[in-house]
Design a protein around this motif. Structure first.
Motif, PDB file in Angstrom:
ATOM      1  N   PRO A 161       0.900  -1.112   0.052  1.00 39.03           N
ATOM      2  CA  PRO A 161       0.003  -0.030   0.068  1.00 39.03           C
ATOM      3  C   PRO A 161       0.856   1.390   0.037  1.00 39.03           C
ATOM      4  O   PRO A 161       1.925   1.344   0.411  1.00 39.03           O
ATOM      5  CB  PRO A 161      -0.836  -0.129   1.222  1.00 39.03           C
ATOM      6  CG  PRO A 161      -0.722  -1.564   1.689  1.00 39.03           C
ATOM      7  CD  PRO A 161       0.425  -2.112   1.218  1.00 39.03           C
ATOM      8  N   VAL A 162       0.445   2.182  -0.769  1.00 35.45           N
ATOM      9  CA  VAL A 162       0.987   3.260  -0.807  1.00 35.45           C
ATOM     10  C   VAL A 162       0.179   4.664  -0.310  1.00 35.45           C
ATOM     11  O   VAL A 162      -1.046   4.704  -0.781  1.00 35.45           O
ATOM     12  CB  VAL A 162       1.480   3.703  -2.412  1.00 35.45           C
ATOM     13  CG1 VAL A 162       2.137   5.181  -2.394  1.00 35.45           C
ATOM     14  CG2 VAL A 162       2.748   2.604  -2.701  1.00 35.45           C
ATOM     15  N   ALA A 163       0.708   5.616   0.467  1.00 35.30           N
ATOM     16  CA  ALA A 163      -0.272   6.700   1.030  1.00 35.30           C
ATOM     17  C   ALA A 163      -0.584   7.460  -0.340  1.00 35.30           C
ATOM     18  O   ALA A 163       0.205   7.897  -1.059  1.00 35.30           O
ATOM     19  CB  ALA A 163       0.385   7.227   2.223  1.00 35.30           C
ATOM     20  N   PRO A 164      -1.821   8.065  -0.517  1.00 35.95           N
ATOM     21  CA  PRO A 164      -2.370   8.823  -1.541  1.00 35.95           C
ATOM     22  C   PRO A 164      -1.622  10.368  -1.233  1.00 35.95           C
ATOM     23  O   PRO A 164      -1.451  10.720  -0.123  1.00 35.95           O
ATOM     24  CB  PRO A 164      -3.777   9.086  -1.446  1.00 35.95           C
ATOM     25  CG  PRO A 164      -3.965   8.485   0.045  1.00 35.95           C
ATOM     26  CD  PRO A 164      -3.148   7.551   0.287  1.00 35.95           C
ATOM     27  N   SER A 165      -1.452  10.804  -2.488  1.00 35.52           N
ATOM     28  CA  SER A 165      -0.784  12.375  -2.589  1.00 35.52           C
ATOM     29  C   SER A 165      -2.103  13.109  -2.595  1.00 35.52           C
ATOM     30  O   SER A 165      -2.900  12.903  -3.318  1.00 35.52           O
ATOM     31  CB  SER A 165       0.377  12.359  -3.252  1.00 35.52           C
ATOM     32  OG  SER A 165      -0.215  12.061  -4.787  1.00 35.52           O
ATOM     33  N   SER A 166      -2.073  14.105  -2.380  1.00 36.09           N
ATOM     34  CA  SER A 166      -2.889  15.513  -2.647  1.00 36.09           C
ATOM     35  C   SER A 166      -2.729  15.746  -4.015  1.00 36.09           C
ATOM     36  O   SER A 166      -1.939  15.768  -4.682  1.00 36.09           O
ATOM     37  CB  SER A 166      -2.610  16.697  -1.753  1.00 36.09           C
ATOM     38  OG  SER A 166      -1.415  17.125  -1.779  1.00 36.09           O
ATOM     39  N   GLY A 167      -3.993  16.228  -4.527  1.00 37.98           N
ATOM     40  CA  GLY A 167      -4.133  16.487  -5.945  1.00 37.98           C
ATOM     41  C   GLY A 167      -3.954  15.244  -6.833  1.00 37.98           C
ATOM     42  O   GLY A 167      -3.735  15.319  -8.159  1.00 37.98           O
ATOM     43  N   GLU A 214      -9.484  -8.521   0.309  1.00 39.49           N
ATOM     44  CA  GLU A 214      -8.608  -8.395   1.482  1.00 39.49           C
ATOM     45  C   GLU A 214      -8.894  -7.129   2.253  1.00 39.49           C
ATOM     46  O   GLU A 214      -9.733  -6.049   1.654  1.00 39.49           O
ATOM     47  CB  GLU A 214      -7.124  -8.311   0.812  1.00 39.49           C
ATOM     48  CG  GLU A 214      -6.828  -9.516   0.048  1.00 39.49           C
ATOM     49  CD  GLU A 214      -6.745 -10.638   1.055  1.00 39.49           C
ATOM     50  OE1 GLU A 214      -6.544 -10.607   2.216  1.00 39.49           O
ATOM     51  OE2 GLU A 214      -6.542 -12.038   0.474  1.00 39.49           O
ATOM     52  N   ALA A 215      -8.206  -7.145   3.441  1.00 42.94           N
ATOM     53  CA  ALA A 215      -8.606  -5.956   4.309  1.00 42.94           C
ATOM     54  C   ALA A 215      -7.987  -4.718   3.763  1.00 42.94           C
ATOM     55  O   ALA A 215      -8.648  -3.625   3.949  1.00 42.94           O
ATOM     56  CB  ALA A 215      -8.179  -6.127   5.797  1.00 42.94           C
ATOM     57  N   ASP A 216      -7.020  -4.562   3.063  1.00 43.36           N
ATOM     58  CA  ASP A 216      -6.447  -3.349   2.390  1.00 43.36           C
ATOM     59  C   ASP A 216      -7.015  -3.018   1.046  1.00 43.36           C
ATOM     60  O   ASP A 216      -6.423  -2.124   0.407  1.00 43.36           O
ATOM     61  CB  ASP A 216      -4.752  -3.714   2.423  1.00 43.36           C
ATOM     62  CG  ASP A 216      -4.339  -4.754   1.368  1.00 43.36           C
ATOM     63  OD1 ASP A 216      -5.336  -5.646   0.972  1.00 43.36           O
ATOM     64  OD2 ASP A 216      -3.186  -4.791   0.889  1.00 43.36           O
ATOM     65  N   GLU A 217      -8.290  -3.734   0.549  1.00 46.46           N
ATOM     66  CA  GLU A 217      -8.806  -3.435  -0.587  1.00 46.46           C
ATOM     67  C   GLU A 217     -10.131  -2.545  -0.386  1.00 46.46           C
ATOM     68  O   GLU A 217     -10.538  -2.326   0.756  1.00 46.46           O
ATOM     69  CB  GLU A 217      -9.063  -4.708  -1.515  1.00 46.46           C
ATOM     70  CG  GLU A 217      -7.943  -5.696  -1.656  1.00 46.46           C
ATOM     71  CD  GLU A 217      -8.361  -6.738  -2.482  1.00 46.46           C
ATOM     72  OE1 GLU A 217      -7.198  -7.293  -2.985  1.00 46.46           O
ATOM     73  OE2 GLU A 217      -9.327  -7.094  -2.921  1.00 46.46           O
ATOM     74  N   VAL A 218     -10.503  -1.888  -1.668  1.00 42.10           N
ATOM     75  CA  VAL A 218     -11.619  -0.930  -1.504  1.00 42.10           C
ATOM     76  C   VAL A 218     -12.641  -1.791  -2.314  1.00 42.10           C
ATOM     77  O   VAL A 218     -12.718  -1.999  -3.643  1.00 42.10           O
ATOM     78  CB  VAL A 218     -11.455   0.346  -2.001  1.00 42.10           C
ATOM     79  CG1 VAL A 218     -12.628   1.282  -2.089  1.00 42.10           C
ATOM     80  CG2 VAL A 218     -10.201   1.029  -1.322  1.00 42.10           C
ATOM     81  N   GLY A 224      -7.641   2.172   0.013  1.00 34.62           N
ATOM     82  CA  GLY A 224      -6.973   0.933  -0.092  1.00 34.62           C
ATOM     83  C   GLY A 224      -6.828   0.832  -1.805  1.00 34.62           C
ATOM     84  O   GLY A 224      -6.864   1.689  -2.460  1.00 34.62           O
ATOM     85  N   LEU A 225      -6.466  -0.790  -2.068  1.00 28.17           N
ATOM     86  CA  LEU A 225      -6.239  -1.068  -3.312  1.00 28.17           C
ATOM     87  C   LEU A 225      -7.448  -1.425  -4.101  1.00 28.17           C
ATOM     88  O   LEU A 225      -8.529  -1.703  -3.393  1.00 28.17           O
ATOM     89  CB  LEU A 225      -5.274  -2.081  -3.274  1.00 28.17           C
ATOM     90  CG  LEU A 225      -4.051  -2.219  -2.693  1.00 28.17           C
ATOM     91  CD1 LEU A 225      -3.270  -3.310  -2.350  1.00 28.17           C
ATOM     92  CD2 LEU A 225      -3.137  -1.188  -3.603  1.00 28.17           C
TER      93      LEU A 225
END
Length: 230
Positions: free
Chosen positions: A166-172, A186-190, A220-221
């Motif tokens: 997972p990678v943290a989203p960036s603004s914009g 999975e728990a890290d999916e959307v 999430g992913l």
């Protein structure tokens, strides 16, 4: 007065008279209507007051039944019995085979919709196969156990042999919209519902993205081939 012959209509004298089929015949005129073979009282077969040999005797294919009240009642009873047997057989075989459906406008619309859904699923499967075959070698990824779908024929969840970290989203970030519904495996999916707006989308690789579902607020992913850019 001598009666006329049933064949030649000439007078028939007593010495050569044959009385048969309600007519009088000369012995030479008493012959088959078809082949003209000479007949006798023991070899002829009568049909409609005409003599025939055994070979050319007309064979009727059916018998006309008078429509008496009793015959009409029997006919109606036979029809009711046939309908009851047909209904019983239909109920017994329901769901066992293919049934012909009337080509009504409603059925044509349903068929067209099914064809469109089949085409969409075919193109989705084709794109997934192309992405898996064209994907570059993984670099700096966090490997986990191979995840297989519970049903090999199920299309809702893509087969993954590796999971990106997972990678943290960036603004914009970019905005995407869900084309199809997707249930997170999975728990890290959307999880997605068709039409959901995805914010701050970052591309992980050609198969997966990271973003935030505006409707649920979940981050999430998500599979890349389930969304399109807005």
């Amino acid at each position: 007065m001598n009666p006329p012959c049933g064949r030649c209509n000439k007078p028939v004298y007593p010495t050569e008279k044959i009385n048969c089929l309600d007519k009088y015949w000369h012995k030479g005129c008493f012959s088959c209507e078809v082949c003209k073979m000479a007949l006798s009282m023991t070899t002829y077969k009568g049909f409609e007051k005409k003599p025939y040999c055994s070979m050319h005797y007309p064979k009727t294919s059916f018998t006309i039944v008078t429509d008496t009240p009793e015959n009409l009642r029997l006919k109606q009873q036979s029809m009711l019995n046939s309908q009851a047997l047909y209904k019983e057989e239909f109920e017994k075989n329901k769901g066992k085979g293919f049934s012909v459906v009337a080509d009504t406008p409603e059925m044509q619309r349903v068929k067209k919709t099914q064809d469109q859904i089949s085409n969409i699923k075919y193109h989705e499967e084709f794109e997934k196969s192309r992405i898996r075959s064209d994907a570059p070698p993984p670099e700096n990824r966090q490997y986990e156990d191979e995840v297989q779908p519970s049903n090999p024929g199920q299309f809702s969840q893509p087969v993954r042999q590796m999971r990106p970290a997972p990678v943290a989203p960036s603004s914009g970030g970019k905005r995407y919209q869900a084309l199809y519904s997707y249930a997170a495996a999975e728990a890290d999916e959307v999880s997605l519902v068709e039409g959901d707006l995805i914010l701050d989308v970052e591309t992980i690789d050609e198969g997966w993205m990271f973003g935030c579902n505006q409707r649920t607020g979940q981050r999430g992913l998500l599979p890349a081939n389930y969304v399109r850019p807005v």
